[in-house]
Design a protein around this motif. Structure first.
Motif, mmCIF file in Angstrom:
data_model
loop_
_atom_site.group_PDB
_atom_site.id
_atom_site.type_symbol
_atom_site.label_atom_id
_atom_site.label_comp_id
_atom_site.label_asym_id
_atom_site.label_seq_id
_atom_site.Cartn_x
_atom_site.Cartn_y
_atom_site.Cartn_z
ATOM 1 N N LEU A 189 6.020 -5.485 7.767
ATOM 2 C CA LEU A 189 4.815 -5.433 6.896
ATOM 3 C C LEU A 189 4.231 -6.499 6.612
ATOM 4 O O LEU A 189 4.639 -7.723 6.295
ATOM 5 C CB LEU A 189 5.396 -4.794 5.413
ATOM 6 N N GLN A 190 2.698 -6.669 6.831
ATOM 7 C CA GLN A 190 1.715 -7.778 6.548
ATOM 8 C C GLN A 190 1.087 -7.679 5.286
ATOM 9 O O GLN A 190 0.785 -8.482 4.756
ATOM 10 C CB GLN A 190 0.999 -8.101 7.928
ATOM 11 N N THR A 191 0.723 -6.556 4.884
ATOM 12 C CA THR A 191 -0.029 -6.296 3.660
ATOM 13 C C THR A 191 0.440 -5.180 2.712
ATOM 14 O O THR A 191 0.720 -3.999 3.130
ATOM 15 C CB THR A 191 -1.521 -5.962 4.116
ATOM 16 N N LEU A 192 0.560 -5.377 1.642
ATOM 17 C CA LEU A 192 1.378 -4.752 0.508
ATOM 18 C C LEU A 192 0.567 -4.664 -0.603
ATOM 19 O O LEU A 192 -0.218 -5.674 -1.305
ATOM 20 C CB LEU A 192 2.797 -4.780 0.159
ATOM 21 N N ASP A 193 -0.447 -3.477 -0.872
ATOM 22 C CA ASP A 193 -1.237 -3.415 -2.026
ATOM 23 C C ASP A 193 -0.503 -2.291 -3.078
ATOM 24 O O ASP A 193 -0.402 -1.137 -2.812
ATOM 25 C CB ASP A 193 -2.503 -3.020 -1.779
ATOM 26 N N LEU A 194 -0.102 -2.773 -4.295
ATOM 27 C CA LEU A 194 0.504 -1.929 -5.300
ATOM 28 C C LEU A 194 -0.396 -1.869 -6.560
ATOM 29 O O LEU A 194 0.077 -1.632 -7.535
ATOM 30 C CB LEU A 194 1.951 -2.180 -5.411
ATOM 31 N N GLU A 195 -1.502 -2.023 -6.382
ATOM 32 C CA GLU A 195 -2.472 -2.315 -7.470
ATOM 33 C C GLU A 195 -2.645 -1.137 -8.410
ATOM 34 O O GLU A 195 -2.855 0.009 -7.731
ATOM 35 C CB GLU A 195 -4.163 -2.828 -7.102
ATOM 36 N N ASP A 196 -2.530 -1.285 -9.846
ATOM 37 C CA ASP A 196 -2.724 0.003 -10.575
ATOM 38 C C ASP A 196 -2.115 1.247 -10.233
ATOM 39 O O ASP A 196 -2.379 2.023 -10.174
ATOM 40 C CB ASP A 196 -4.275 0.163 -10.679
ATOM 41 N N CYS A 197 -0.660 0.805 -9.896
ATOM 42 C CA CYS A 197 0.119 2.042 -9.866
ATOM 43 C C CYS A 197 1.152 2.290 -11.253
ATOM 44 O O CYS A 197 1.816 3.093 -11.050
ATOM 45 C CB CYS A 197 1.113 1.565 -8.748
ATOM 46 N N LYS A 209 2.645 -2.031 9.585
ATOM 47 C CA LYS A 209 1.845 -3.511 9.097
ATOM 48 C C LYS A 209 1.237 -3.439 7.774
ATOM 49 O O LYS A 209 0.930 -4.503 7.213
ATOM 50 C CB LYS A 209 1.110 -3.915 10.273
ATOM 51 N N GLU A 210 0.636 -2.384 7.432
ATOM 52 C CA GLU A 210 -0.278 -2.264 6.152
ATOM 53 C C GLU A 210 0.222 -1.140 5.360
ATOM 54 O O GLU A 210 0.197 0.007 5.845
ATOM 55 C CB GLU A 210 -1.565 -2.290 6.491
ATOM 56 N N LEU A 211 0.574 -1.348 4.047
ATOM 57 C CA LEU A 211 0.724 -0.314 3.043
ATOM 58 C C LEU A 211 -0.087 -0.477 2.120
ATOM 59 O O LEU A 211 0.167 -1.233 1.196
ATOM 60 C CB LEU A 211 2.350 -0.256 2.923
ATOM 61 N N ASP A 212 -0.768 0.708 1.582
ATOM 62 C CA ASP A 212 -1.652 0.615 0.324
ATOM 63 C C ASP A 212 -1.450 1.671 -0.453
ATOM 64 O O ASP A 212 -2.001 2.861 -0.094
ATOM 65 C CB ASP A 212 -3.040 0.314 0.963
ATOM 66 N N LEU A 213 -1.124 1.659 -1.518
ATOM 67 C CA LEU A 213 -0.944 2.731 -2.554
ATOM 68 C C LEU A 213 -1.398 2.618 -3.905
ATOM 69 O O LEU A 213 -1.196 3.121 -4.823
ATOM 70 C CB LEU A 213 0.650 3.102 -2.797
ATOM 71 N N ARG A 214 -2.777 1.975 -3.696
ATOM 72 C CA ARG A 214 -3.309 1.670 -5.136
ATOM 73 C C ARG A 214 -3.952 2.879 -5.657
ATOM 74 O O ARG A 214 -4.281 3.750 -5.228
ATOM 75 C CB ARG A 214 -4.743 0.878 -4.630
ATOM 76 N N GLY A 215 -3.611 2.742 -6.970
ATOM 77 C CA GLY A 215 -3.897 4.011 -7.803
ATOM 78 C C GLY A 215 -3.269 5.082 -7.955
ATOM 79 O O GLY A 215 -3.632 5.962 -8.467
ATOM 80 N N ILE A 216 -2.088 5.061 -7.254
ATOM 81 C CA ILE A 216 -1.089 6.312 -7.172
ATOM 82 C C ILE A 216 -0.257 5.894 -8.455
ATOM 83 O O ILE A 216 0.539 4.991 -8.564
ATOM 84 C CB ILE A 216 -0.371 6.376 -5.900
ATOM 85 N N ALA A 217 -0.013 7.072 -9.302
ATOM 86 C CA ALA A 217 0.457 6.835 -10.617
ATOM 87 C C ALA A 217 2.246 6.862 -10.009
ATOM 88 O O ALA A 217 2.657 8.011 -10.014
ATOM 89 C CB ALA A 217 0.091 7.857 -11.675
ATOM 90 N N LEU A 218 2.688 5.752 -10.321
ATOM 91 C CA LEU A 218 4.290 5.785 -10.245
ATOM 92 C C LEU A 218 5.218 5.405 -11.102
ATOM 93 O O LEU A 218 6.428 5.360 -11.132
ATOM 94 C CB LEU A 218 4.414 4.516 -9.314
#
Length: 474
Positions: free
Chosen positions: A350-358, A322-331
């Protein structure tokens, strides 16, 4: 001149009982059940220790929620409660009216004490929650007294009431079932933590947070206790680092030892890791040990390899995520395929997806858009801090048309908002923000949407655009 309302008859009776110790103690057997909570509160507040001892023994409810009265802790009154429990535990045959089975020491918000005469009212839901405090009771046979508490280790020392309880409980093993639901570690020597955990029923623990910098070698000393927490649902790890002195083969042994503990956790659902590096290249070992579907994977500012992301995308345990957060992981230098596959695997839940600063770029975004557009349950999407052009952002917004449940959207400012040196051009940012907002509103009606810049190099705050530009603190 203001006139105070005269005390109610109930209040006068309570004052009399608390004032005359000789009267209070023999009268408890005849005291109406509903008067116990307000009288107990009065005795606790006034530190009437002898009355407290007797009231604990004669408590007519299954649960005594003491923790919500201990906002300001007093060892004297707490010791009196424990002495009352001693007397209760010594009773081989208890009067039928004596019901106490659970002492709840958790500092919770529900006001159990507010539903009784003489105390302000509260909701029935609060009482219902309180009644679940006894859910550790075991079927059949003589029940030990259950003590429920949340453990929070911080500031390098243990609270004096907790210290006294642990010393008291250690002398009464077999008579107590010490149940801890939540364990938080903010900073204390590992040997003090293990001393306490040796007293607790570890299979009661459902949430663990390690919120202090530990070396991997310390985490390994904690790992055997983690493996005994068979009902653990949630684990949070912050700032776990590997000493440069540890040989590679020793590190791999530590990783195997840690990840193997998850084989024993049949109900584990939520994994949170921040600034954790020791699983780089080894995430597959942890994933293979998972015994139940995950609901949450949060891995922020962690070191992960492309193979780690591939293993995550094909892990059977993430298909109900339901939630995937990969903030700050260099992709930036990763193939987009693993992330696209990962989104395909979780598109139904999936309800929450965070790809901030990747560090995601246009070509990677284009590759994941088909999978992203099918995440029909998505309500929160954070994508700010990535290096995306105006054209790619417009394409992204077009692919969100079918995501009807989106309620919060955070996007990066287009690359065209910056000059050649990377400085933000305010006028251009406002112009492009208005264009993007119009594009989106032509497609659908967003609820909350923000376009934001990279953090300001001086103040660290992101400038943003929702209906109009909002500057950073500079």
């Amino acid at each position: 001149m203001s006139l105070q309302a005269p005390p109610r008859l109930l209040e006068l009776a309570e004052q009399s009982l608390l004032r005359d110790r000789a009267l209070a103690i023999p009268t408890l057997e005849e005291l109406p059940r509903d008067l116990f909570p307000s009288l107990f509160m009065g005795a606790f507040t006034r530190r009437c220790c002898e009355t407290l001892k007797t009231m604990v023994q004669a408590w007519p409810f299954t649960c005594l929620p003491l923790g919500s009265l201990m906002k300001s802790r007093n060892l004297e009154t707490f010791r009196a409660v424990l002495e009352g429990l001693d007397a209760l535990l010594a009773q081989k045959v208890r009067p039928r009216r004596w019901k106490l089975q659970v002492l709840d020491l958790r500092n919770v918000d529900e006001n159990f004490w507010g539903i009784w005469p003489g105390v302000s009212a509260t909701s029935p839901e609060a009482l219902s929650k309180r009644r679940t405090a006894g859910n550790c009771l075991r079927p059949g046979g003589q029940q030990p007294l259950t003590v429920i508490l949340d453990l929070c280790f911080k500031n390098g020392t243990l609270d004096e009431c907790l210290t006294h309880f642990l010393e008291w409980g250690n002398r009464r093993k077999g008579l107590l079932h010490v149940c801890c639901k939540e364990l938080q570690i903010f900073g204390i020597a590992i040997h003090r933590i293990t001393e306490v955990l040796n007293m607790v029923e570890l299979d009661c623990i459902q949430e663990v947070e390690v919120c202090c910098p530990w070396e991997l070698s310390i985490l390994i000393r904690f790992a055997p206790y983690l493996g005994q927490m068979r009902n653990l649902r949630k684990l949070v790890l912050f700032n776990i680092h590997v000493s440069a002195c540890i040989p590679l083969d020793r590190k791999e042994q530590f990783v195997t030892w840690f990840t193997s503990q998850f084989l024993k956790l049949d109900y584990f659902q939520k994994l949170y890791m921040h600034s954790v590096s020791f699983l780089e290249g080894h995430l597959d070992q942890l994933l293979r040990c998972l015994q139940a579907p995950l609901e949450t994977v949060v891995m922020t500012d962690c070191l992960l390899s492309e193979s780690d992301l591939k293993h995550l995308s094909w892990c059977p345990s993430i298909r109900q995520l339901k939630e995937l957060d990969l903030r700050g992981i260099a992709l930036t230098h990763f193939s987009p395929e693993p992330l696209a596959v990962l989104l395909e695997q979780v598109e139904a839940t999936l309800q929450t997806l965070d790809l901030e600063d990747c560090g995601i770029v246009d070509s990677q975004l284009s590759a994941i858009l088909p999978a992203l557009s099918r995440c029909s349950q998505l309500s929160t999407f954070s994508f700010c801090g990535n290096l995306i052009s105006m054209a790619a952002l417009e394409n992204l917004l077009c692919h969100t048309v079918g995501l009807s449940k989106l309620s919060l959207e955070l996007y990066p400012a287009p690359l065209e908002s910056y000059d050649a040196q990377g400085a933000l051009c305010w006028g251009r940012f406002a112009e492009l923000g208005a264009e993007l907002m119009k594009t989106l509103k032509d497609l659908r009606q967003p609820k909350i949407i923000v376009f934001s810049t990279v953090p300001c190099p001086r103040c660290g705050i992101r400038a943003s655009y929702d209906l109009e530009p909002s500057h950073c603190l500079c």
